[in-house]
Design a protein around this motif. Structure first.
Motif, PDB file in Angstrom:
ATOM      1  N   THR A 141       0.830  -1.200   0.000  1.00 41.88           N
ATOM      2  CA  THR A 141       0.000   0.000   0.000  1.00 41.88           C
ATOM      3  C   THR A 141       0.867   1.253   0.000  1.00 41.88           C
ATOM      4  O   THR A 141       0.536   2.248  -0.654  1.00 41.88           O
ATOM      5  CB  THR A 141      -0.958   0.005   1.204  1.00 41.88           C
ATOM      6  OG1 THR A 141      -1.762  -1.184   1.163  1.00 41.88           O
ATOM      7  CG2 THR A 141      -1.877   1.214   1.167  1.00 41.88           C
ATOM      8  N   TYR A 142       1.989   1.221   0.712  1.00 42.32           N
ATOM      9  CA  TYR A 142       2.934   2.331   0.634  1.00 42.32           C
ATOM     10  C   TYR A 142       3.335   2.580  -0.826  1.00 42.32           C
ATOM     11  O   TYR A 142       3.413   3.725  -1.281  1.00 42.32           O
ATOM     12  CB  TYR A 142       4.204   2.012   1.429  1.00 42.32           C
ATOM     13  CG  TYR A 142       4.114   2.141   2.935  1.00 42.32           C
ATOM     14  CD1 TYR A 142       2.897   2.327   3.596  1.00 42.32           C
ATOM     15  CD2 TYR A 142       5.259   2.062   3.720  1.00 42.32           C
ATOM     16  CE1 TYR A 142       2.843   2.426   4.977  1.00 42.32           C
ATOM     17  CE2 TYR A 142       5.216   2.168   5.105  1.00 42.32           C
ATOM     18  CZ  TYR A 142       4.000   2.348   5.733  1.00 42.32           C
ATOM     19  OH  TYR A 142       3.943   2.455   7.102  1.00 42.32           O
ATOM     20  N   ASN A 143       3.620   1.496  -1.566  1.00 45.92           N
ATOM     21  CA  ASN A 143       4.015   1.634  -2.973  1.00 45.92           C
ATOM     22  C   ASN A 143       2.879   2.189  -3.817  1.00 45.92           C
ATOM     23  O   ASN A 143       3.093   3.023  -4.701  1.00 45.92           O
ATOM     24  CB  ASN A 143       4.483   0.294  -3.529  1.00 45.92           C
ATOM     25  CG  ASN A 143       5.956   0.044  -3.325  1.00 45.92           C
ATOM     26  OD1 ASN A 143       6.775   0.127  -4.232  1.00 45.92           O
ATOM     27  ND2 ASN A 143       6.320  -0.274  -2.081  1.00 45.92           N
ATOM     28  N   ASP A 144       1.652   1.730  -3.572  1.00 46.90           N
ATOM     29  CA  ASP A 144       0.498   2.274  -4.293  1.00 46.90           C
ATOM     30  C   ASP A 144       0.406   3.781  -4.091  1.00 46.90           C
ATOM     31  O   ASP A 144       0.289   4.558  -5.046  1.00 46.90           O
ATOM     32  CB  ASP A 144      -0.797   1.633  -3.783  1.00 46.90           C
ATOM     33  CG  ASP A 144      -1.120   0.309  -4.455  1.00 46.90           C
ATOM     34  OD1 ASP A 144      -0.506  -0.014  -5.494  1.00 46.90           O
ATOM     35  OD2 ASP A 144      -1.999  -0.412  -3.924  1.00 46.90           O
ATOM     36  N   LEU A 145       0.437   4.201  -2.814  1.00 40.02           N
ATOM     37  CA  LEU A 145       0.266   5.614  -2.496  1.00 40.02           C
ATOM     38  C   LEU A 145       1.428   6.448  -3.016  1.00 40.02           C
ATOM     39  O   LEU A 145       1.237   7.575  -3.488  1.00 40.02           O
ATOM     40  CB  LEU A 145       0.125   5.784  -0.987  1.00 40.02           C
ATOM     41  CG  LEU A 145      -1.088   5.079  -0.344  1.00 40.02           C
ATOM     42  CD1 LEU A 145      -1.063   5.238   1.166  1.00 40.02           C
ATOM     43  CD2 LEU A 145      -2.393   5.613  -0.911  1.00 40.02           C
TER      44      LEU A 145
END
Length: 338
Positions: free
Chosen positions: A225-229
């Motif tokens: 999710t860090y990578n998505d954001l």
């Protein structure tokens, strides 16, 4: 020395097998390997591409770098960034080279960098910006496998999160000027982060970086999710550039064999044997991941193991989360001038 129980090990293996079987097999509507190879072979840029592969000395990064070299017939400036010079030299030696009568200029090189430390990343991006007139492709796939608890670097970041998220943010941030120059010249400007698109969870906004509530399982679902954001925010701030987060599925790599955990290294042959029917080779994964990078328009994208568009399936972001994670990351990756 602590060793996980046999029951825990077997349970982990069963979960891994089920996950691989469910997620790694091509389904209806997914492009075939033959179609992907044909599409990749059609990549014939009118310019000399410059591509950076962070984590390209082994595993998935190696597979993507080899696919890129294969389809450009080596007529490109390709930079592999990693720790292992001997591995990089062996990979670069196998890249195709333009024929002697071909006037095309090419450069294939290795840049050493331990990406667990942000000061190293900053030094490398500064050097690349100074040397490169532009950058067309930035591919990031460094991996770290260990099951110990929070393991802080001297900069105060967990080592696993440093590799899977913070270093990637810092590479993109540091190389943005060169990517923008490529876009301004009418050329490709594309970024790919290979991790686990679609396999994240809601992030803990009260403990970004997991200093208080770290666990291996929590880090494993927060980092995607860090990578998505991260990529979504970079796309919003940089119209015209393509940002892709990919899930490669089960891939036959040596990451388990090189783990710092002795029991993971010991279990590698068993895991490889059990998962072999459900995994893909580095060659195949390289083709799929390259296709996911080359065949997306500008903006933010998430792709699966066969380069299929995941859309916003299993997306756990929000405007607040993007803003707060960005602010946290700017501070967490800052390098002291001293």
């Amino acid at each position: 020395m602590h060793c996980p129980s046999l029951g825990l090990l077997l349970s982990s293996l069963l979960v891994a097998l089920a996950s691989l079987f469910f997620y790694s097999n091509a389904g209806p509507g997914m492009p075939t390997l033959a179609a992907v190879r044909t599409a990749n072979a059609a990549f014939t840029p009118s310019y000399k591409p410059i591509a950076i592969f962070v984590g390209g000395t082994s595993g998935i990064g190696q597979g993507i770098a080899e696919a890129f070299a294969r389809h450009t017939r080596g007529a490109a400036h390709i930079v592999i960034v990693g720790r292992n010079r001997a591995a990089a030299d062996a990979i670069l030696a196998q890249f195709p080279k333009p024929k002697p009568d071909d006037k095309t200029q090419y450069t294939h090189e290795f840049v050493q960098c331990d990406v667990t430390l942000m000061r190293n990343v900053e030094a490398v991006t500064k050097d690349l910006r100074a040397r490169m007139p532009k950058i067309n492709f930035l591919v990031m796939s460094p991996g770290y496998m260990a099951l110990r608890g929070r393991d802080e670097t001297e900069e105060g970041l967990d080592r696993k999160l440093a590799v899977h998220y913070y270093a990637r943010w810092k590479f993109v941030d540091g190389l943005l000027p060169a990517l923008r120059r490529a876009k301004a010249a009418g050329e490709d400007a594309r970024v790919l982060s290979v991790l686990s698109a679609g396999h994240g969870a809601e992030i803990d906004l009260d403990d970004l970086g997991l200093k208080k509530t770290f666990s291996v399982s929590k880090a494993a679902v927060q980092a995607p999710t860090y990578n998505d954001l991260m990529l979504q925010e970079f796309a919003a701030r940089n119209p015209g550039i393509t940002f892709v987060h990919a899930y490669p599925g089960g891939v036959r790599t040596s990451i388990l064999a090189s783990s710092e955990s002795w029991w993971i290294r010991a279990s590698y042959p068993l895991v490889l044997g059990l998962t072999y029917p459900f995994t893909t080779s580095l060659h195949e994964t390289g083709e799929y991941m390259l296709h996911g990078l080359l065949n997306r328009k500008e903006g933010f994208w998430r792709v699966g193991s066969r380069a299929e568009d995941l859309g916003m399936k299993n997306y756990f972001g929000s405007e607040e989360a993007r803003k707060r994670l960005w602010e946290h990351t700017v501070k967490a990756t800052a390098v002291s001038s001293s």
